[in-house]
Design a protein around this motif. Sequence first.
Motif, PDB file in Angstrom:
ATOM      1  N   ASP A  70     121.779  79.236 -11.926  1.00 35.47           N
ATOM      2  CA  ASP A  70     120.340  78.523 -11.217  1.00 35.47           C
ATOM      3  C   ASP A  70     119.419  79.107 -12.163  1.00 35.47           C
ATOM      4  O   ASP A  70     119.393  80.181 -12.501  1.00 35.47           O
ATOM      5  N   ASN A  76     118.845  87.643  -9.239  1.00 30.68           N
ATOM      6  CA  ASN A  76     117.383  88.471  -7.988  1.00 30.68           C
ATOM      7  C   ASN A  76     118.139  89.423  -7.209  1.00 30.68           C
ATOM      8  O   ASN A  76     118.911  88.802  -6.607  1.00 30.68           O
ATOM      9  N   THR A  83     110.610  76.251  -4.517  1.00 33.32           N
ATOM     10  CA  THR A  83     109.916  77.049  -4.183  1.00 33.32           C
ATOM     11  C   THR A  83     109.039  77.937  -4.556  1.00 33.32           C
ATOM     12  O   THR A  83     107.939  79.391  -4.446  1.00 33.32           O
ATOM     13  N   LYS A  84     110.030  78.786  -5.014  1.00 34.11           N
ATOM     14  CA  LYS A  84     109.630  79.648  -7.203  1.00 34.11           C
ATOM     15  C   LYS A  84     108.482  79.475  -7.749  1.00 34.11           C
ATOM     16  O   LYS A  84     107.679  78.984  -7.202  1.00 34.11           O
TER      17      LYS A  84
HETATM   18  N1  PLP Z   1     117.871  80.644  -5.710  1.00 35.17           N
HETATM   19  C1  PLP Z   1     117.752  82.564  -6.643  1.00 35.17           C
HETATM   20  C2  PLP Z   1     117.384  82.495  -7.770  1.00 35.17           C
HETATM   21  C3  PLP Z   1     116.590  82.211  -4.692  1.00 35.17           C
HETATM   22  O1  PLP Z   1     115.189  84.277  -5.790  1.00 35.17           O
HETATM   23  C4  PLP Z   1     115.957  81.835  -3.735  1.00 35.17           C
HETATM   24  C5  PLP Z   1     115.075  82.279  -3.179  1.00 35.17           C
HETATM   25  O2  PLP Z   1     115.356  83.576  -2.710  1.00 35.17           O
HETATM   26  C6  PLP Z   1     117.001  80.813  -3.369  1.00 35.17           C
HETATM   27  C7  PLP Z   1     118.532  80.144  -4.252  1.00 35.17           C
HETATM   28  C8  PLP Z   1     117.245  80.020  -2.312  1.00 35.17           C
HETATM   29  O3  PLP Z   1     115.640  79.209  -2.561  1.00 35.17           O
HETATM   30  P1  PLP Z   1     115.094  78.859  -0.818  1.00 35.17           P
HETATM   31  O4  PLP Z   1     114.680  80.036  -0.482  1.00 35.17           O
HETATM   32  O5  PLP Z   1     114.340  77.310  -1.447  1.00 35.17           O
HETATM   33  O6  PLP Z   1     116.407  78.389   0.082  1.00 35.17           O
END
Ligand code: PLP
Length: 421
Positions: free
Chosen positions: A179, A154, A203-204
């Motif tokens: 991840d 990301n 969350t995603k």
């Molecule tokens: N890992 C990835 C690939 C993410 O895109 C994000 C958030 O955009 C996170 C971890 C962190 O997650 P959170 O926003 O739920 O704390």
Amino acid sequence: MKIESQCLHAGYTPANGQPRVLPIAQSTTFKYASTDDVARLFDLAEAGFFYTRLANPTVDAVEQKIAALEGGVGAMCTSSGQAASMVAILNLAQSGDHIISTSNIYGGTFNLFAVTLKKLGIDVSFVDQTSSDAEIEKFIRPTTRAFFGETLTNPSMDVLDIERFACLAHKHGLPLIVDNTFATPVLCRPFEHGADIVLHSTTKYMDGHALQVGGVIVDSGNFDWSNDRFPEFTRPDPSYHGLVYTEAFGRAAYIVKARVQLMRDMGCCQSPQGAFYINQGLETLPLRMEKHCRNAERVAEYLVTHPDVEAVNYPCLPGNPNKALADKYLPAGCSGVVSFSLKGGRDAGARFIDSLQMISLQVHVADIRSCVLHPASSTHRQLTDAQLREAGITPGMIRLSVGLENIDDILADLAQALEKA
Ligand code: PLP
């Protein structure tokens, strides 16, 4: 059960007369008849619920479902994806230790690793994930405790060669943490390629409806923690009356330790209501992922031929440098995220984003509704230009999260905004 059925049924099986839908156990605490009953729970001699910071029936059902989806021995939900990354590392590394991470990770994780973990005495080296094995091995120290990477990065949308990184880590007695947020277990199950620990920002896509911030850590149960690098797993824990995690919990040592030590002390738990929302999302995850992928493929094909577009990074596109890895690890599709840049650079990118009508500007990704973001001025704002380049981000890069709207409407909105850019 296949993954579509697991998404609906794993983790909660109602008995006769019980609610068909996962109930929300909205209670911080649980009642017991005797002090002996509670003592047995505290000794971990029996499984059960006694305080929602540590475990709760609704959260537990979601943890069991996600563990089943990833093919792990156990999972632990956290209050956010950031909390999942933090706990996943702190469960195996302490002050004086070292982690090797790929450089093109989410900006928040980069900051956690480069700044906050450093303050706690944990040093993180960032490596280009396309470097050779020999180049990466140069970063390994006697204090190294894990490798870390993202299945789909990301926002640059590169694909991690999970098998190669797992082999490299295992050769040196180290676990690989992946991840898997963008891929989800519907598109890629990293344990099948040798990863040891998986984490997600739920969350995603897992939630998918932009309702609830959350995270989860999943343990494959495959890593042998009894080598010399991980004494915390094999020596008595004074904070848990001398418990030895590998002896008491075998293959589940990592995930039990994360809960009874770190969740106990840090308290970054998911709420029952939050877990209920995540479960609602998980029920339709396979359907949504398929549609996100198909829509994103159409968008990537459209953008790549547009005269104003400089570059498109979507791993499934023919000729993309990540295509071979995408074919191997993501055969069903590469999720809904497409990153691209315009020939007019940062200014044209801003005009494009401001001209969109249906697609909204949001600090979010992986939502059912299409949304865009300019990483260099938002999620990755704290990075220097050099760090941005390492993370695979150009100043003009746009991250487009393709939603579930009709593809004609998505393409029409992109076309009219590109005209104005
Ligand atoms: N890992 C990835 C690939 C993410 O895109 C994000 C958030 O955009 C996170 C971890 C962190 O997650 P959170 O926003 O739920 O704390």
